[in-house]
Design a protein around this motif. Structure first.
Motif, PDB file in Angstrom:
ATOM      1  N   LEU A   1      -4.548   5.896 -18.988  1.00 13.75           N
ATOM      2  CA  LEU A   1      -4.856   4.825 -18.111  1.00 13.75           C
ATOM      3  C   LEU A   1      -3.814   4.789 -17.206  1.00 13.75           C
ATOM      4  O   LEU A   1      -4.069   3.940 -16.292  1.00 13.75           O
ATOM      5  N   ALA A   2      -2.643   5.684 -17.280  1.00 16.28           N
ATOM      6  CA  ALA A   2      -1.712   5.375 -16.284  1.00 16.28           C
ATOM      7  C   ALA A   2      -1.862   6.070 -14.913  1.00 16.28           C
ATOM      8  O   ALA A   2      -1.183   5.846 -14.007  1.00 16.28           O
ATOM      9  N   ILE A   3      -2.798   6.717 -14.578  1.00 16.65           N
ATOM     10  CA  ILE A   3      -3.328   7.424 -13.166  1.00 16.65           C
ATOM     11  C   ILE A   3      -3.443   6.368 -12.249  1.00 16.65           C
ATOM     12  O   ILE A   3      -4.293   5.381 -12.561  1.00 16.65           O
ATOM     13  N   SER A   4      -2.811   6.418 -11.080  1.00 14.17           N
ATOM     14  CA  SER A   4      -3.043   5.155 -10.032  1.00 14.17           C
ATOM     15  C   SER A   4      -4.137   5.689  -9.150  1.00 14.17           C
ATOM     16  O   SER A   4      -4.554   6.640  -9.081  1.00 14.17           O
ATOM     17  N   ARG A   5      -4.639   4.464  -8.661  1.00 11.14           N
ATOM     18  CA  ARG A   5      -5.982   4.756  -7.921  1.00 11.14           C
ATOM     19  C   ARG A   5      -5.734   3.945  -6.527  1.00 11.14           C
ATOM     20  O   ARG A   5      -5.258   2.951  -6.573  1.00 11.14           O
ATOM     21  N   TYR A   6      -6.208   4.730  -5.369  1.00 12.95           N
ATOM     22  CA  TYR A   6      -5.854   4.256  -4.115  1.00 12.95           C
ATOM     23  C   TYR A   6      -7.067   4.340  -3.302  1.00 12.95           C
ATOM     24  O   TYR A   6      -7.932   5.278  -3.582  1.00 12.95           O
ATOM     25  N   ASN A   7      -6.844   3.787  -2.313  1.00 12.65           N
ATOM     26  CA  ASN A   7      -7.747   3.846  -1.158  1.00 12.65           C
ATOM     27  C   ASN A   7      -7.261   4.552   0.069  1.00 12.65           C
ATOM     28  O   ASN A   7      -6.416   3.896   0.793  1.00 12.65           O
ATOM     29  N   PRO A   8      -7.430   5.848   0.458  1.00 11.48           N
ATOM     30  CA  PRO A   8      -6.859   6.474   1.363  1.00 11.48           C
ATOM     31  C   PRO A   8      -7.165   5.878   2.858  1.00 11.48           C
ATOM     32  O   PRO A   8      -6.253   6.141   3.609  1.00 11.48           O
ATOM     33  N   LEU A   9      -8.241   5.318   3.097  1.00 17.07           N
ATOM     34  CA  LEU A   9      -8.456   4.642   4.350  1.00 17.07           C
ATOM     35  C   LEU A   9      -7.616   3.649   4.563  1.00 17.07           C
ATOM     36  O   LEU A   9      -7.494   3.082   5.879  1.00 17.07           O
ATOM     37  N   ALA A  10      -6.818   3.026   3.698  1.00 14.02           N
ATOM     38  CA  ALA A  10      -5.959   1.620   4.077  1.00 14.02           C
ATOM     39  C   ALA A  10      -4.338   2.600   4.213  1.00 14.02           C
ATOM     40  O   ALA A  10      -3.526   1.924   4.150  1.00 14.02           O
ATOM     41  N   MET A  11      -4.448   3.745   3.853  1.00 13.41           N
ATOM     42  CA  MET A  11      -2.850   4.343   3.974  1.00 13.41           C
ATOM     43  C   MET A  11      -3.001   5.599   5.107  1.00 13.41           C
ATOM     44  O   MET A  11      -3.811   6.184   5.510  1.00 13.41           O
ATOM     45  N   SER A  12      -1.647   5.802   5.613  1.00 17.15           N
ATOM     46  CA  SER A  12      -1.392   6.713   6.436  1.00 17.15           C
ATOM     47  C   SER A  12      -1.589   8.130   5.825  1.00 17.15           C
ATOM     48  O   SER A  12      -1.539   8.320   4.736  1.00 17.15           O
ATOM     49  N   CYS A  13      -1.799   9.239   6.610  1.00 12.99           N
ATOM     50  CA  CYS A  13      -1.768  10.548   5.884  1.00 12.99           C
ATOM     51  C   CYS A  13      -0.395  10.797   5.304  1.00 12.99           C
ATOM     52  O   CYS A  13      -0.339  11.187   3.940  1.00 12.99           O
ATOM     53  N   ASP A  14       0.572  10.363   5.587  1.00 15.76           N
ATOM     54  CA  ASP A  14       2.115  10.537   5.053  1.00 15.76           C
ATOM     55  C   ASP A  14       2.053   9.733   3.694  1.00 15.76           C
ATOM     56  O   ASP A  14       2.558  10.324   2.788  1.00 15.76           O
ATOM     57  N   SER A  15       1.685   8.619   4.015  1.00 13.18           N
ATOM     58  CA  SER A  15       1.425   7.768   2.595  1.00 13.18           C
ATOM     59  C   SER A  15       0.551   8.340   1.385  1.00 13.18           C
ATOM     60  O   SER A  15       0.959   8.408   0.372  1.00 13.18           O
ATOM     61  N   VAL A  16      -0.528   9.099   1.843  1.00 16.34           N
ATOM     62  CA  VAL A  16      -1.351   9.681   0.930  1.00 16.34           C
ATOM     63  C   VAL A  16      -0.597  10.646   0.259  1.00 16.34           C
ATOM     64  O   VAL A  16      -0.724  10.966  -0.808  1.00 16.34           O
ATOM     65  N   ARG A  17      -0.126  11.545   1.109  1.00 18.16           N
ATOM     66  CA  ARG A  17       0.661  12.968   0.658  1.00 18.16           C
ATOM     67  C   ARG A  17       1.676  12.497  -0.291  1.00 18.16           C
ATOM     68  O   ARG A  17       2.081  13.116  -1.201  1.00 18.16           O
ATOM     69  N   ALA A  18       2.538  11.296   0.172  1.00 22.10           N
ATOM     70  CA  ALA A  18       3.883  10.836  -0.486  1.00 22.10           C
ATOM     71  C   ALA A  18       3.484  10.141  -2.136  1.00 22.10           C
ATOM     72  O   ALA A  18       3.904  10.635  -2.963  1.00 22.10           O
ATOM     73  N   ALA A  19       2.290   9.632  -2.023  1.00 16.80           N
ATOM     74  CA  ALA A  19       1.864   9.062  -3.211  1.00 16.80           C
ATOM     75  C   ALA A  19       1.456   9.959  -4.328  1.00 16.80           C
ATOM     76  O   ALA A  19       1.884  10.102  -5.361  1.00 16.80           O
TER      77      ALA A  19
ATOM     78  N   HIS B   1       2.702  13.223  -4.308  1.00 16.87           N
ATOM     79  CA  HIS B   1       4.004  14.004  -4.341  1.00 16.87           C
ATOM     80  C   HIS B   1       4.765  13.113  -5.530  1.00 16.87           C
ATOM     81  O   HIS B   1       5.428  13.857  -6.378  1.00 16.87           O
ATOM     82  N   ASN B   2       4.829  11.856  -5.173  1.00 18.14           N
ATOM     83  CA  ASN B   2       5.914  11.122  -6.181  1.00 18.14           C
ATOM     84  C   ASN B   2       5.265  10.998  -7.554  1.00 18.14           C
ATOM     85  O   ASN B   2       6.060  10.829  -8.665  1.00 18.14           O
ATOM     86  N   GLN B   3       3.846  10.677  -7.597  1.00 16.46           N
ATOM     87  CA  GLN B   3       3.231  10.541  -8.958  1.00 16.46           C
ATOM     88  C   GLN B   3       2.541  11.937  -9.582  1.00 16.46           C
ATOM     89  O   GLN B   3       2.405  11.707 -10.714  1.00 16.46           O
ATOM     90  N   GLY B   4       2.634  12.942  -8.946  1.00 18.42           N
ATOM     91  CA  GLY B   4       1.981  14.338  -9.556  1.00 18.42           C
ATOM     92  C   GLY B   4       0.398  14.040  -9.455  1.00 18.42           C
ATOM     93  O   GLY B   4       0.052  15.188  -9.159  1.00 18.42           O
ATOM     94  N   ALA B   5      -0.150  13.300  -9.841  1.00 18.59           N
ATOM     95  CA  ALA B   5      -1.627  13.277  -9.866  1.00 18.59           C
ATOM     96  C   ALA B   5      -2.078  11.716  -9.502  1.00 18.59           C
ATOM     97  O   ALA B   5      -1.521  10.805 -10.136  1.00 18.59           O
ATOM     98  N   VAL B   6      -3.043  11.689  -8.648  1.00 15.96           N
ATOM     99  CA  VAL B   6      -3.571  10.208  -8.099  1.00 15.96           C
ATOM    100  C   VAL B   6      -5.013  10.080  -8.116  1.00 15.96           C
ATOM    101  O   VAL B   6      -5.795  11.309  -7.913  1.00 15.96           O
TER     102      VAL B   6
END
Length: 107
Positions: free
Chosen positions: A18-36, A38-43
């Motif tokens: 249950l620990a994997i994070s879920r995001y909406n990429p349309l609310a994030m910049s491409c750099d933020s998507v890639r950083a998320a 990179h920082n978490q390993g899997a999203v």
């Protein structure tokens, strides 16, 4: 008492899934998507297709976050500032069509 202990062990064993994070990429910049990633390993990214259908998939930092029969391959997802943000997701090793070496891409 044994039933309670067994139930507690099962809940604790299932909690990392249950620990994997879920995001909406349309609310994030491409750099933020890639950083998320990179920082978490899997999203998991979930967004709507141009046809209005919900799309989601798991994206990873590298092949170490894939199953043993998978490897990380480049793909693109839309973000707020880039309709083709490059990211990695797991693909089955059978998709390599006889290549001798499995690529090891890194985000």
């Amino acid at each position: 008492m044994k039933k309670i202990a067994l139930a507690l062990m099962l809940v604790l064993a299932a909690s990392p899934a249950l620990a994997i994070s879920r995001y909406n990429p349309l609310a994030m910049s491409c750099d933020s998507v890639r950083a998320a990633i990179h920082n978490q390993g899997a999203v998991i990214f979930r967004y709507q297709s141009p046809r209005g259908l919900p799309l989601y998939d798991r994206y990873v930092r590298n092949s170490n976050y894939c199953d043993a029969t998978d490897y990380a391959e480049w793909t693109h997802i839309p973000s707020k500032d880039n309709p083709r943000c490059p990211v990695l997701n797991c693909q089955n090793i059978d998709n390599l069509d006889g290549m001798l070496f499995v690529p090891h891409y890194q985000l």
